[in-house]
Design a protein around this motif. Structure first.
Motif, PDB file in Angstrom:
ATOM      1  N   PHE A 308       0.863  -1.172   0.000  1.00  0.00           N
ATOM      2  CA  PHE A 308       0.000   0.000   0.000  1.00  0.00           C
ATOM      3  C   PHE A 308       0.906   1.229   0.000  1.00  0.00           C
ATOM      4  CE2 PHE A 308      -2.570  -3.400   1.586  1.00  0.00           C
ATOM      5  CZ  PHE A 308      -3.875  -3.119   1.194  1.00  0.00           C
ATOM      6  N   GLN A 309       0.981   1.890  -1.145  1.00  0.00           N
ATOM      7  CA  GLN A 309       1.890   3.025  -1.265  1.00  0.00           C
ATOM      8  C   GLN A 309       1.200   4.312  -0.835  1.00  0.00           C
ATOM      9  OE1 GLN A 309       3.927   3.246  -5.022  1.00  0.00           O
ATOM     10  NE2 GLN A 309       5.116   5.047  -4.438  1.00  0.00           N
ATOM     11  N   LYS A 310       1.794   4.977   0.103  1.00  0.00           N
ATOM     12  CA  LYS A 310       1.209   6.193   0.653  1.00  0.00           C
ATOM     13  C   LYS A 310       1.273   7.351  -0.334  1.00  0.00           C
ATOM     14  CE  LYS A 310       2.250   5.012   5.472  1.00  0.00           C
ATOM     15  NZ  LYS A 310       2.953   5.423   6.717  1.00  0.00           N
ATOM     16  N   SER A 311       0.247   8.212  -0.234  1.00  0.00           N
ATOM     17  CA  SER A 311       0.162   9.449  -1.034  1.00  0.00           C
ATOM     18  C   SER A 311       0.072   9.182  -2.534  1.00  0.00           C
ATOM     19  CB  SER A 311       1.363  10.362  -0.741  1.00  0.00           C
ATOM     20  OG  SER A 311       1.443  10.652   0.643  1.00  0.00           O
ATOM     21  N   ILE A 312      -0.377   7.986  -2.917  1.00  0.00           N
ATOM     22  CA  ILE A 312      -0.536   7.619  -4.327  1.00  0.00           C
ATOM     23  C   ILE A 312      -1.999   7.309  -4.591  1.00  0.00           C
ATOM     24  CG2 ILE A 312       0.021   5.887  -6.089  1.00  0.00           C
ATOM     25  CD1 ILE A 312       2.275   7.835  -5.576  1.00  0.00           C
ATOM     26  N   GLY A 313      -2.506   7.788  -5.728  1.00  0.00           N
ATOM     27  CA  GLY A 313      -3.882   7.524  -6.108  1.00  0.00           C
ATOM     28  C   GLY A 313      -3.990   6.308  -7.009  1.00  0.00           C
ATOM     29  N   HIS A 314      -4.825   6.418  -8.042  1.00  0.00           N
ATOM     30  CA  HIS A 314      -5.067   5.304  -8.972  1.00  0.00           C
ATOM     31  C   HIS A 314      -3.932   5.277  -9.983  1.00  0.00           C
ATOM     32  CE1 HIS A 314      -7.793   2.257 -10.530  1.00  0.00           C
ATOM     33  NE2 HIS A 314      -7.555   2.706 -11.743  1.00  0.00           N
ATOM     34  N   GLU A 315      -2.833   4.653  -9.594  1.00  0.00           N
ATOM     35  CA  GLU A 315      -1.602   4.752 -10.364  1.00  0.00           C
ATOM     36  C   GLU A 315      -0.768   3.492 -10.230  1.00  0.00           C
ATOM     37  OE1 GLU A 315       0.316   5.684 -12.859  1.00  0.00           O
ATOM     38  OE2 GLU A 315      -0.007   7.792 -12.322  1.00  0.00           O
ATOM     39  N   CYS A 316       0.000   3.206 -11.278  1.00  0.00           N
ATOM     40  CA  CYS A 316       1.017   2.157 -11.226  1.00  0.00           C
ATOM     41  C   CYS A 316       2.361   2.860 -11.190  1.00  0.00           C
ATOM     42  CB  CYS A 316       0.914   1.248 -12.450  1.00  0.00           C
ATOM     43  SG  CYS A 316       2.146  -0.061 -12.481  1.00  0.00           S
ATOM     44  N   THR A 317       3.088   2.709 -10.111  1.00  0.00           N
ATOM     45  CA  THR A 317       4.308   3.479  -9.891  1.00  0.00           C
ATOM     46  C   THR A 317       5.568   2.640 -10.097  1.00  0.00           C
ATOM     47  OG1 THR A 317       4.464   2.939  -7.539  1.00  0.00           O
ATOM     48  CG2 THR A 317       3.072   4.830  -8.151  1.00  0.00           C
ATOM     49  N   GLU A 318       6.693   3.334 -10.135  1.00  0.00           N
ATOM     50  CA  GLU A 318       7.994   2.680 -10.227  1.00  0.00           C
ATOM     51  C   GLU A 318       8.206   1.727  -9.054  1.00  0.00           C
ATOM     52  OE1 GLU A 318      11.788   2.229 -12.169  1.00  0.00           O
ATOM     53  OE2 GLU A 318      10.101   3.484 -12.783  1.00  0.00           O
ATOM     54  N   GLU A 319       7.768   2.153  -7.875  1.00  0.00           N
ATOM     55  CA  GLU A 319       7.930   1.318  -6.684  1.00  0.00           C
ATOM     56  C   GLU A 319       7.104   0.036  -6.791  1.00  0.00           C
ATOM     57  OE1 GLU A 319       9.000   5.474  -5.741  1.00  0.00           O
ATOM     58  OE2 GLU A 319       7.263   4.553  -6.711  1.00  0.00           O
ATOM     59  N   MET A 320       5.906   0.148  -7.357  1.00  0.00           N
ATOM     60  CA  MET A 320       5.063  -1.035  -7.544  1.00  0.00           C
ATOM     61  C   MET A 320       5.697  -1.991  -8.536  1.00  0.00           C
ATOM     62  SD  MET A 320       1.295   0.750  -7.671  1.00  0.00           S
ATOM     63  CE  MET A 320       0.621   1.657  -6.259  1.00  0.00           C
ATOM     64  N   LEU A 321       6.230  -1.457  -9.634  1.00  0.00           N
ATOM     65  CA  LEU A 321       6.881  -2.294 -10.641  1.00  0.00           C
ATOM     66  C   LEU A 321       8.068  -3.038 -10.037  1.00  0.00           C
ATOM     67  CD1 LEU A 321       7.773  -1.231 -14.271  1.00  0.00           C
ATOM     68  CD2 LEU A 321       9.385  -2.495 -12.886  1.00  0.00           C
ATOM     69  N   LYS A 322       8.924  -2.316  -9.339  1.00  0.00           N
ATOM     70  CA  LYS A 322      10.113  -2.943  -8.759  1.00  0.00           C
ATOM     71  C   LYS A 322       9.739  -3.937  -7.665  1.00  0.00           C
ATOM     72  CE  LYS A 322      13.469   0.676  -9.823  1.00  0.00           C
ATOM     73  NZ  LYS A 322      14.404   1.688  -9.265  1.00  0.00           N
ATOM     74  N   GLY A 323       8.686  -3.609  -6.905  1.00  0.00           N
ATOM     75  CA  GLY A 323       8.239  -4.535  -5.870  1.00  0.00           C
ATOM     76  C   GLY A 323       7.778  -5.855  -6.459  1.00  0.00           C
ATOM     77  N   TYR A 324       6.998  -5.776  -7.531  1.00  0.00           N
ATOM     78  CA  TYR A 324       6.528  -6.997  -8.186  1.00  0.00           C
ATOM     79  C   TYR A 324       7.692  -7.769  -8.795  1.00  0.00           C
ATOM     80  CZ  TYR A 324       4.490 -10.035 -11.748  1.00  0.00           C
ATOM     81  OH  TYR A 324       4.169 -11.111 -12.536  1.00  0.00           O
ATOM     82  N   ALA A 325       8.566  -7.059  -9.501  1.00  0.00           N
ATOM     83  CA  ALA A 325       9.683  -7.730 -10.172  1.00  0.00           C
ATOM     84  C   ALA A 325      10.594  -8.446  -9.175  1.00  0.00           C
ATOM     85  CB  ALA A 325      10.476  -6.718 -10.997  1.00  0.00           C
ATOM     86  N   SER A 326      10.854  -7.816  -8.038  1.00  0.00           N
ATOM     87  CA  SER A 326      11.714  -8.456  -7.037  1.00  0.00           C
ATOM     88  C   SER A 326      11.001  -9.614  -6.355  1.00  0.00           C
ATOM     89  CB  SER A 326      12.171  -7.425  -5.992  1.00  0.00           C
ATOM     90  OG  SER A 326      11.066  -6.862  -5.315  1.00  0.00           O
ATOM     91  N   TRP A 327       9.671  -9.527  -6.228  1.00  0.00           N
ATOM     92  CA  TRP A 327       8.886 -10.602  -5.614  1.00  0.00           C
ATOM     93  C   TRP A 327       8.808 -11.829  -6.520  1.00  0.00           C
ATOM     94  CZ3 TRP A 327       4.137 -12.668  -7.307  1.00  0.00           C
ATOM     95  CH2 TRP A 327       3.465 -13.503  -6.399  1.00  0.00           C
ATOM     96  N   ILE A 328       8.578 -11.602  -7.803  1.00  0.00           N
ATOM     97  CA  ILE A 328       8.328 -12.740  -8.710  1.00  0.00           C
ATOM     98  C   ILE A 328       9.587 -13.552  -8.974  1.00  0.00           C
ATOM     99  CG2 ILE A 328       8.757 -11.584 -10.927  1.00  0.00           C
ATOM    100  CD1 ILE A 328       6.345 -13.011 -12.069  1.00  0.00           C
ATOM    101  N   ILE A 329      10.745 -12.954  -8.722  1.00  0.00           N
ATOM    102  CA  ILE A 329      12.007 -13.658  -8.989  1.00  0.00           C
ATOM    103  C   ILE A 329      12.050 -15.026  -8.312  1.00  0.00           C
ATOM    104  CG2 ILE A 329      14.460 -13.623  -8.323  1.00  0.00           C
ATOM    105  CD1 ILE A 329      14.533 -10.689  -9.126  1.00  0.00           C
ATOM    106  N   LYS A 330      11.514 -15.110  -7.106  1.00  0.00           N
ATOM    107  CA  LYS A 330      11.598 -16.371  -6.360  1.00  0.00           C
ATOM    108  C   LYS A 330      10.782 -17.493  -7.002  1.00  0.00           C
ATOM    109  CE  LYS A 330       9.836 -14.472  -2.598  1.00  0.00           C
ATOM    110  NZ  LYS A 330       9.144 -13.219  -2.969  1.00  0.00           N
ATOM    111  N   PHE A 331       9.866 -17.148  -7.927  1.00  0.00           N
ATOM    112  CA  PHE A 331       9.015 -18.175  -8.538  1.00  0.00           C
ATOM    113  C   PHE A 331       9.485 -18.578  -9.943  1.00  0.00           C
ATOM    114  CE2 PHE A 331       6.399 -15.615  -5.671  1.00  0.00           C
ATOM    115  CZ  PHE A 331       5.936 -16.599  -4.814  1.00  0.00           C
ATOM    116  N   LEU A 332      10.506 -17.905 -10.454  1.00  0.00           N
ATOM    117  CA  LEU A 332      10.953 -18.172 -11.828  1.00  0.00           C
ATOM    118  C   LEU A 332      12.030 -19.261 -11.881  1.00  0.00           C
ATOM    119  CD1 LEU A 332      11.180 -14.473 -13.106  1.00  0.00           C
ATOM    120  CD2 LEU A 332       9.332 -16.112 -13.478  1.00  0.00           C
TER     121      LEU A 332
END
Length: 332
Positions: A308-332
């Motif tokens: 849950f990114q603070k002070s962000i509205g209906h948006e896909c941010t750099e932090e969200m992208l990097k968070g997902y990319a670093s998370w998915i690594i463990k499943f590849l």
């Protein structure tokens, strides 16, 4: 919604027309190299080589938002793949990614008005959005069913792999979507859990009944109505005006609420890890509507996370992208 900067030369891009949909597939050259290397490893006597081997392949699907096109998720895909390679290095199993224009979007647009909201003058917003989601689910299923045939990687396996070891290719599907794409990914996983390895939802919502009813009635976020799960309510309990009933018909509510009940009560939480992202200030798809479902998920699936990114509205941010990319690594 943001479009990320990316290097289009980072990996290959090819277009495959599947059932009348232009499907964009990236980094396929890694698959040919992977199979060629596998063919080399099994040279010589076949004793000691595993028979009936499932040779895995990672396919990342990116589903765009309402009003966007495949070019938005193309950018997200390039950046995600590059981040994975930079942080994991060479993976034993290669990853390709796939995206396409959703129904009534990009080159498939028939009527741009149908992509607008009630507040923008589209009287059938609810029907248009949910029917498009169901169509998108059918399109993803079609692509998953036929992409392996169009890639035809079995033709690259040597005779020993096919006839002696009986090697089979295993396509592992990872779904990511934001906004409309996030809604779609949740419902695809609910309908076809056996086809999904992980999901990533960015400003998506599992409870479309409550999302649409609170949006239609322009209910304040501080109102207690946001604490209700409207899919458990009968139509006459929604307290709609005659005008609102024209926009949100009874038949539609009865149809949609059953879908939401299935998402909440029958979803395979334990089977499918999830990484969910929200903007705390999102007023279009308020995270408040998803909080209970996310809590159920995280309490059921130890590999799942939410951001849950603070002070962000209906948006896909750099932090969200990097968070997902670093998370998915463990499943590849």
């Amino acid at each position: 919604m943001r479009t990320f900067d990316y290097d289009s030369n980072y990996c290959s891009k090819k277009t495959i027309n599947i059932g009348g949909i232009n499907v964009y597939v990236y980094n396929t050259e890694s698959l040919s190299e992977y199979i060629a290397n596998y063919n080399k490893t099994i040279e010589g006597p076949h004793e000691g080589h595993e028979k009936f081997l499932q040779l895995p392949l990672n396919v990342l699907y990116f589903i765009h938002y309402r009003g966007g096109s495949y070019m938005n998720t193309e950018a997200f895909g390039y950046r995600t793949l590059q981040y994975i390679h930079e942080n994991k290095g060479d993976t034993k199993v290669p990853a390709i990614f796939v995206t396409f224009d959703l129904r009534n979007h990009g080159e498939r647009t028939l009527d741009e008005e149908r992509n607008k909201s009630w507040s923008s003058g589209n009287e059938t917003h609810g029907l248009d959005m949910v029917s498009a989601i169901e169509g998108n689910i059918a399109d993803i299923k079609l692509i998953m069913d036929y992409l392996p045939a169009y890639l035809n990687l079995e033709a690259q396996l040597n005779d020993k792999a096919k006839n002696i070891l009986e090697t089979k290719l295993e396509y592992r599907n990872f779904l990511s979507g934001y906004s409309l794409g996030g809604h779609t990914v949740i419902r695809f996983a609910a309908k076809f859990p056996e086809l999904v390895r992980t999901i990533n939802t960015v400003v998506g919502c599992p409870d479309l009944s409550s999302l649409l009813i609170t949006r239609l009635r322009k209910i304040s976020l501080n109102d207690s109505a946001y604490d209700k799960k409207w899919f458990y309510h009968e139509y006459n309990e929604l307290n709609l005006t005659d005008e609102e009933k024209q926009k949100y018909p009874e038949h539609f509510h009865n149809y949609l609420k059953q879908q939401d009940i299935d998402v909440f009560e029958h979803f395979k939480f334990a089977k499918i890890p999830m990484y969910a992202c929200f903007g705390t200030e999102d007023s279009l798809t308020p995270p408040k509507l998803s909080k209970a479902w996310v809590e159920i998920y995280e309490n059921t699936n130890e590999y799942s996370e939410s951001f849950f990114q603070k002070s962000i509205g209906h948006e896909c941010t750099e932090e969200m992208l990097k968070g997902y990319a670093s998370w998915i690594i463990k499943f590849l």
